[in-house]
Scaffold this motif. Sequence first.
Motif, short mmCIF file in Angstrom:
data_model
loop_
_atom_site.label_atom_id
_atom_site.label_comp_id
_atom_site.label_asym_id
_atom_site.label_seq_id
_atom_site.Cartn_x
_atom_site.Cartn_y
_atom_site.Cartn_z
N LEU A 53 0.83 -1.21 0.00
CA LEU A 53 0.00 0.00 0.00
C LEU A 53 0.86 1.25 0.00
O LEU A 53 0.53 2.24 -0.67
N GLY A 54 1.97 1.21 0.71
CA GLY A 54 2.81 2.40 0.86
C GLY A 54 3.31 2.98 -0.44
O GLY A 54 3.35 4.20 -0.61
N ARG A 55 3.69 2.12 -1.37
CA ARG A 55 4.19 2.63 -2.66
C ARG A 55 3.10 3.38 -3.41
O ARG A 55 3.35 4.39 -4.07
N GLN A 56 1.88 2.88 -3.31
CA GLN A 56 0.75 3.56 -3.97
C GLN A 56 0.45 4.90 -3.28
O GLN A 56 0.17 5.90 -3.95
N VAL A 57 0.55 4.93 -1.97
CA VAL A 57 0.33 6.17 -1.23
C VAL A 57 1.41 7.18 -1.58
O VAL A 57 1.13 8.36 -1.83
N ALA A 58 2.67 6.73 -1.60
CA ALA A 58 3.77 7.63 -1.95
C ALA A 58 3.57 8.25 -3.33
O ALA A 58 3.77 9.46 -3.52
N GLN A 59 3.16 7.43 -4.28
CA GLN A 59 2.94 7.95 -5.64
C GLN A 59 1.79 8.96 -5.66
O GLN A 59 1.90 10.01 -6.31
N ALA A 60 0.70 8.66 -4.95
CA ALA A 60 -0.44 9.58 -4.91
C ALA A 60 -0.04 10.92 -4.30
O ALA A 60 -0.47 11.99 -4.75
N LEU A 61 0.79 10.88 -3.28
CA LEU A 61 1.25 12.11 -2.63
C LEU A 61 2.16 12.92 -3.55
O LEU A 61 2.03 14.15 -3.66
N MET A 62 3.08 12.23 -4.21
CA MET A 62 4.01 12.93 -5.10
C MET A 62 3.30 13.52 -6.31
O MET A 62 3.70 14.57 -6.83
N GLU A 63 2.25 12.88 -6.76
CA GLU A 63 1.46 13.44 -7.86
C GLU A 63 0.81 14.76 -7.46
O GLU A 63 0.52 15.61 -8.31
N ARG A 64 0.61 14.96 -6.16
CA ARG A 64 0.05 16.21 -5.64
C ARG A 64 1.12 17.24 -5.32
O ARG A 64 0.82 18.32 -4.81
N GLY A 65 2.36 16.89 -5.60
CA GLY A 65 3.46 17.84 -5.38
C GLY A 65 4.13 17.75 -4.03
O GLY A 65 4.99 18.58 -3.70
N ALA A 66 3.76 16.76 -3.22
CA ALA A 66 4.36 16.62 -1.90
C ALA A 66 5.75 16.01 -1.99
O ALA A 66 6.08 15.29 -2.93
N ARG A 67 6.56 16.29 -0.98
CA ARG A 67 7.83 15.59 -0.80
C ARG A 67 7.55 14.46 0.19
O ARG A 67 6.90 14.68 1.21
N VAL A 68 8.03 13.28 -0.11
CA VAL A 68 7.70 12.10 0.68
C VAL A 68 8.94 11.53 1.35
O VAL A 68 9.94 11.26 0.69
N ARG A 69 8.84 11.37 2.66
CA ARG A 69 9.90 10.70 3.42
C ARG A 69 9.38 9.31 3.80
O ARG A 69 8.42 9.18 4.57
N VAL A 70 10.00 8.29 3.24
CA VAL A 70 9.60 6.92 3.51
C VAL A 70 10.35 6.43 4.74
O VAL A 70 11.57 6.37 4.76
N ALA A 71 9.60 6.11 5.79
CA ALA A 71 10.18 5.64 7.05
C ALA A 71 9.84 4.17 7.21
O ALA A 71 8.67 3.80 7.27
N GLN A 72 10.88 3.35 7.29
CA GLN A 72 10.66 1.91 7.30
C GLN A 72 11.83 1.20 7.96
O GLN A 72 12.97 1.65 7.86
N ARG A 73 11.53 0.07 8.61
CA ARG A 73 12.62 -0.70 9.22
C ARG A 73 13.57 -1.24 8.16
O ARG A 73 14.78 -1.14 8.28
N ASP A 74 13.00 -1.82 7.11
CA ASP A 74 13.81 -2.42 6.06
C ASP A 74 13.89 -1.47 4.87
O ASP A 74 13.00 -1.43 4.03
N LEU A 75 14.96 -0.70 4.81
CA LEU A 75 15.08 0.28 3.73
C LEU A 75 15.33 -0.36 2.38
O LEU A 75 15.07 0.24 1.34
N ALA A 76 15.83 -1.60 2.37
CA ALA A 76 16.05 -2.28 1.09
C ALA A 76 14.72 -2.45 0.35
O ALA A 76 14.63 -2.21 -0.85
N GLY A 77 13.68 -2.82 1.08
CA GLY A 77 12.36 -2.96 0.47
C GLY A 77 11.77 -1.63 0.04
O GLY A 77 11.03 -1.54 -0.93
N ALA A 78 12.13 -0.56 0.75
CA ALA A 78 11.60 0.77 0.43
C ALA A 78 12.18 1.34 -0.85
O ALA A 78 11.62 2.29 -1.41
N MET A 79 13.26 0.78 -1.33
CA MET A 79 13.90 1.32 -2.53
C MET A 79 13.03 1.24 -3.77
O MET A 79 13.31 1.88 -4.78
N ARG A 80 11.96 0.47 -3.70
CA ARG A 80 11.05 0.37 -4.85
C ARG A 80 10.29 1.67 -5.07
O ARG A 80 9.66 1.87 -6.10
N VAL A 81 10.35 2.56 -4.10
CA VAL A 81 9.75 3.88 -4.26
C VAL A 81 10.67 4.80 -5.07
O VAL A 81 10.23 5.79 -5.65
N GLN A 82 11.94 4.46 -5.13
CA GLN A 82 12.94 5.33 -5.75
C GLN A 82 12.59 5.80 -7.16
O GLN A 82 12.75 6.98 -7.49
#
Length: 315
Positions: free
Chosen positions: A19-48
């Motif tokens: 869900l997080g990747r979809q939320v991040a994309q929705a926020l960035m489409e609105r012009g927001a800057r997104v800080r992804v906070a997660q225990r496993d940053l390797a998995g978070a790289m898919r937002v890159q």
Amino acid sequence: MERVMKNSLVTVFGGGGFLGRQVAQALMERGARVRVAQRDLAGAMRVQPLGALGQKQFVAADIRKPQSVARAIAGSDIVINLVGVLSGDLEGSHHDGAANVAKAAAEAGVQALVHVSAIGADPQSPSEYGRSKAAGEAAVKAAFPQATIIRPSIIFGPEDQFLNRFADLISRLPVVPVIGADTKFQPVYVADVAQAIANAAANPGLHGGKTFELGGPRQISMIDLNRWIAKAIGRDRSLVAVPPSIASTIASFGWLPGAPITRDQYAMLQRDNVVTAGAAGLTELGVSPTPMEAVAENWLVRYRRHGRFAGRAKV
């Protein structure tokens, strides 16, 4: 609404997940800057690859550790907590972690907090999952009364562990056992949930302090859902409803071929997972619910006998 989000810094706990990747994309489409906070940053790289250069950043954070949470929230305008687990430390993730996020958000003076819970959150739930989610909601409301609470039903999408799990099972077994056959769900599309969360975050004056239950346009029983999946992937299968006594035994072992289930997950199946009559939902958050039938076959096709080539060639 767009002016609220433009250049805002939004910290999303669990922002690298399904869900997080979809939320991040929705926020960035609105012009927001997104800080992804997660225990496993390797998995978070898919937002890159999402959003524009410099529009996202990453920080390691464990919501069960208050100092870690406070560091992740520092300087944020908006905070969104998506963290949820089906097994393991449910109390720490859903209750203590939610409390840590809400307290830190209040202390940091953020404009809005969106907390994602679940339909079924109830202090009297037969499952620890439901009870821990309810405790998390209570902690969030106590620390940040104007938080928006989002309660989705089962979320489906291309990378889900719901439709895909059943489709995989159906594609491999001639006879498919169905646990909780009569339990009803109201599956909701991941992109719809993401848009609803982004809309709630963008307009705390309208949506703050409220609870929303998100479900798709259709309620469906577990066995009917499996029938629909079997038809969608072109598999003629016998579906067998597992009697409660046998299902409970299976759950105690935590395993069913192709579909692991814990005792707590079985307890969750004792109640329907549908939107409460009269509850505010997707419509009130400006989102039109997407029917499962309209999108799911686009990725379920890989479970057909010949995958994406199924039905294309005439013999």
